[in-house]
Design an enzyme around this catalytic site. Structure first.
Site, PDB file in Angstrom:
ATOM      1  N   SER A  23      -1.703   3.145  15.249  1.00 15.38           N
ATOM      2  CA  SER A  23      -0.695   2.747  14.260  1.00 15.38           C
ATOM      3  C   SER A  23      -0.420   1.249  14.304  1.00 15.38           C
ATOM      4  CB  SER A  23       0.607   3.526  14.500  1.00 15.38           C
ATOM      5  OG  SER A  23       1.047   3.366  15.837  1.00 15.38           O
ATOM      6  N   HIS A 156      22.116   8.726 -27.115  1.00 11.01           N
ATOM      7  CA  HIS A 156      20.829   9.185 -27.673  1.00 11.01           C
ATOM      8  C   HIS A 156      20.011   8.010 -28.202  1.00 11.01           C
ATOM      9  CE1 HIS A 156      22.525  13.352 -27.820  1.00 11.01           C
ATOM     10  NE2 HIS A 156      23.630  12.673 -28.054  1.00 11.01           N
ATOM     11  N   SER A 277       0.388 -13.519 -22.509  1.00  9.82           N
ATOM     12  CA  SER A 277      -0.791 -12.679 -22.733  1.00  9.82           C
ATOM     13  C   SER A 277      -2.026 -13.574 -22.743  1.00  9.82           C
ATOM     14  CB  SER A 277      -0.655 -11.965 -24.067  1.00  9.82           C
ATOM     15  OG  SER A 277      -1.928 -11.605 -24.569  1.00  9.82           O
ATOM     16  N   LYS A 283       2.935 -13.998 -27.219  1.00  8.81           N
ATOM     17  CA  LYS A 283       3.611 -13.044 -26.341  1.00  8.81           C
ATOM     18  C   LYS A 283       4.445 -13.693 -25.235  1.00  8.81           C
ATOM     19  CE  LYS A 283       3.276  -9.054 -26.350  1.00  8.81           C
ATOM     20  NZ  LYS A 283       2.181  -8.156 -25.995  1.00  8.81           N
ATOM     21  N   GLU A 290       9.387  -4.551 -16.114  1.00  8.76           N
ATOM     22  CA  GLU A 290       8.380  -3.483 -16.272  1.00  8.76           C
ATOM     23  C   GLU A 290       7.856  -3.036 -14.912  1.00  8.76           C
ATOM     24  OE1 GLU A 290       5.493  -4.050 -19.770  1.00  8.76           O
ATOM     25  OE2 GLU A 290       6.312  -6.045 -19.436  1.00  8.76           O
ATOM     26  N   TYR A 317       8.899  15.496  19.370  1.00  3.43           N
ATOM     27  CA  TYR A 317       7.943  14.581  18.752  1.00  3.43           C
ATOM     28  C   TYR A 317       6.632  15.290  18.443  1.00  3.43           C
ATOM     29  CZ  TYR A 317       4.907  10.654  17.723  1.00  3.43           C
ATOM     30  OH  TYR A 317       4.038   9.800  17.098  1.00  3.43           O
ATOM     31  N   LYS A 325       6.300   5.609   9.000  1.00  2.00           N
ATOM     32  CA  LYS A 325       6.451   4.151   8.963  1.00  2.00           C
ATOM     33  C   LYS A 325       5.947   3.460   7.709  1.00  2.00           C
ATOM     34  CE  LYS A 325       6.475   4.032  13.841  1.00  2.00           C
ATOM     35  NZ  LYS A 325       6.229   5.503  13.803  1.00  2.00           N
TER      36      LYS A 325
HETATM   37  N1  ARG Z   1       2.862   5.312  17.534  1.00  4.16           N
HETATM   38  C1  ARG Z   1       3.703   6.422  17.746  1.00  4.16           C
HETATM   39  C2  ARG Z   1       4.533   6.684  16.499  1.00  4.16           C
HETATM   40  O1  ARG Z   1       4.689   5.792  15.757  1.00  4.16           O
HETATM   41  C3  ARG Z   1       4.634   6.176  18.876  1.00  4.16           C
HETATM   42  C4  ARG Z   1       5.100   7.412  19.580  1.00  4.16           C
HETATM   43  C5  ARG Z   1       3.975   8.053  20.237  1.00  4.16           C
HETATM   44  N2  ARG Z   1       4.372   9.114  21.067  1.00  4.16           N
HETATM   45  C6  ARG Z   1       3.464   9.989  21.543  1.00  4.16           C
HETATM   46  N3  ARG Z   1       3.915  10.919  22.299  1.00  4.16           N
HETATM   47  N4  ARG Z   1       2.208   9.924  21.223  1.00  4.16           N
HETATM   48  O2  ARG Z   1       4.974   7.765  16.226  1.00  4.16           O
END
Ligand code: ARG
Length: 471
Positions: A23, A156, A277, A283, A290, A317, A325
């Site tokens: 990531s 309307h 344009s 234009k 937009e 988790y 993210k």
């Molecule tokens: N890169 C992971 C995330 O954004 C961090 C947490 C990872 N935790 C794990 N147990 N692999 O979610």
């Protein structure tokens, strides 16, 4: 290079797996927050006697060095180190040696990443309240400059009743005020510390979560360690608030686009905010509104994306959660772009008062007022409505407006009409007759502007306080 978690493994990670699971390409945006959290965590480890102070000092100065390297763009992130947390930890190890490995005592990446996200979003919330406040200022500015500008109000998308342009601007001020209040309210759910939850169950070390919270300026700590690492509600709430803001911006965009058309010509955006344009020399296109209208789609998409990721996800988790993210960063950037442009674009917009006035003079948006006139003369509203409906039809058939009819013509429809209707039908009169709290009468709009300015001053204060608090 060996993995920080490599002990249990006998084989190298497949290259494609490494690429697929990393990531770092996007969570590097959390570098500042990650270091901020680590500094607080290691300080606490020292204070609680879990690490000797000398180690704490070494780790802290190492972290600050890594921070400097990142700020100067000198640290090379690599997918071999997967994410921002392990990239920073590796850099720390390179900097201070094996003692750097003590930083992760009593902590998991699960509570670490959650902490980073909380720190990141609380800053964004304050930033967006402040940007919305600036947009309100621009809208209030246009309202003040247009307290006598009358245009047709629509329902309307058909001419309905005349209103002040100031009233129209102040409607958006109210809408963005709700957005501000939603963001402000969300702050208390964002400003909660997950750290100390460990992987999911807490930690065996005698840590002090409240001390960490205090150092990082969190108002409270998560009650439950499982919830602390599983919770992404605060991100969904932010994405939902962002969606609402974009929806409001998109509605305003749509109106600006209509007003810019030759058919309306009610307003003109400054050249600096329009584009041309490549083929049609005449234009001048309202590209910014937009694009804001268009980008509303991706912001909604990010909200639905994350809602769907979290649906059915067991506690605690799961790697799925790494998908929280990119959409969030994308929404933050999209909203920043839109709000930064909107305030100056509204402030510099030219309002075509004459054209609006002309429109009001050539429509039937004063029809309700002669119906009300007949009601004041004792006719039940339903009958008055019928009489005026017939009068309007007569006008349309004879290519006239209500102010063009002679009293004799009026008398064909009702004997109750008197000379005073010509006064009642004047646009100023029509507008000022709506003298109820929240109505379009000019004294009501002036009072609304005053109230909005007082609220805006409170938001200014809030921003000042929270910019400090959320650092
Ligand atoms: N890169 C992971 C995330 O954004 C961090 C947490 C990872 N935790 C794990 N147990 N692999 O979610």
């Amino acid at each position: 290079m060996s993995k920080l978690w490599g002990g249990r493994f006998t084989k190298k990670t497949d290259q494609l797996v490494e690429e697929y699971t990393a990531s770092i390409s996007f969570d590097k945006e959390l570098a500042e927050e990650d270091i901020q959290g680590s500094l607080a965590h290691v300080t606490m480890l020292g204070k609680c006697g879990i690490l000797p102070q000398a180690d704490v000092d070494t780790i802290k100065s190492g972290l600050l060095k890594v921070q400097g390297m990142i700020r100067r763009g000198e640290l090379e992130f690599t997918i071999a180190n997967e994410d921002i947390h392990m990239n920073i930890e590796k850099a720390l190890l390179d900097e201070v040696g094996p003692v750097g490995g003590k930083l992760h005592t009593g902590r998991s990446r699960n509570d670490q990443v959650a902490t980073d996200m909380h720190l990141y979003l609380r800053k964004r919330v304050v930033e967006f309240v402040s940007l919305l406040n600036k947009l309100q200022e621009a809208l209030i500015g246009q309202a003040k400059a247009n307290q006598d500008t009358i245009l047709p109000g629509y329902t309307h998308l058909q001419r309905a009743q005349p209103i002040l342009f100031a009233h129209h601007m102040m409607a958006y001020v109210s809408m963005f005020q709700r957005d501000i209040e939603r963001l402000q309210d969300s702050y208390k759910r964002i400003n909660v510390l997950p750290l100390g939850a460990g992987a999911l169950a807490g930690t065996t070390f005698p840590i002090d979560r409240h001390f960490v919270a205090e150092q990082l300026g969190f108002d409270s700590v998560y009650e439950n360690s499982l919830d602390a690492v599983s919770d992404r509600d605060f991100i969904i709430e932010f994405l939902s608030n962002a969606s609402m803001i974009m929806m409001h911006l998109s509605r305003l965009s749509e109106e600006l686009i209509l007003w810019m058309s030759t058919e309306f010509r009610f307003a003109e955006l400054d050249d600096a905010f329009c584009t041309g344009s490549s083929i049609m020399p005449q234009k001048k296109n309202p590209d910014v509104p937009e694009l804001v209208r268009g980008k509303t789609g991706r912001v909604y998409g990010n909200l639905f994306g994350l809602l769907t990721v979290l649906k059915s996800l067991p506690l605690a988790y799961n790697k799925d959660m790494q998908e929280d993210k990119e959409g969030m960063f994308d929404t933050v950037r999209t909203l920043q772009g839109a709000l930064q442009l909107f305030a100056p674009m509204i402030a510099t917009m030219k309002v075509n008062k004459d054209r609006m006035r002309q429109a009001v003079n050539q429509d039937f948006s004063n029809a309700t007022d002669i119906a009300d006139y007949l009601v004041n003369k004792g006719l039940p509203f339903r009958q008055a409505h019928e009489v005026i409906g017939k009068t309007v039809l007569y006008c349309i058939q004879h290519n006239k407006f209500l102010l063009d009819l002679t009293l004799d013509e009026y008398h064909q429809f009702s004997e109750l009409f008197g000379q005073d209707i010509y006064q009642v039908l004047q646009p100023e009169q029509v507008v000022n007759a709506r003298n109820v709290y929240g109505g379009t009468a000019s004294n009501q709009v002036a009072a609304a502007i005053e109230r909005a300015e007082a609220v805006k001053a409170q938001t200014d204060k809030w921003c000042e306080e929270y910019i400090e608090k959320s650092k």
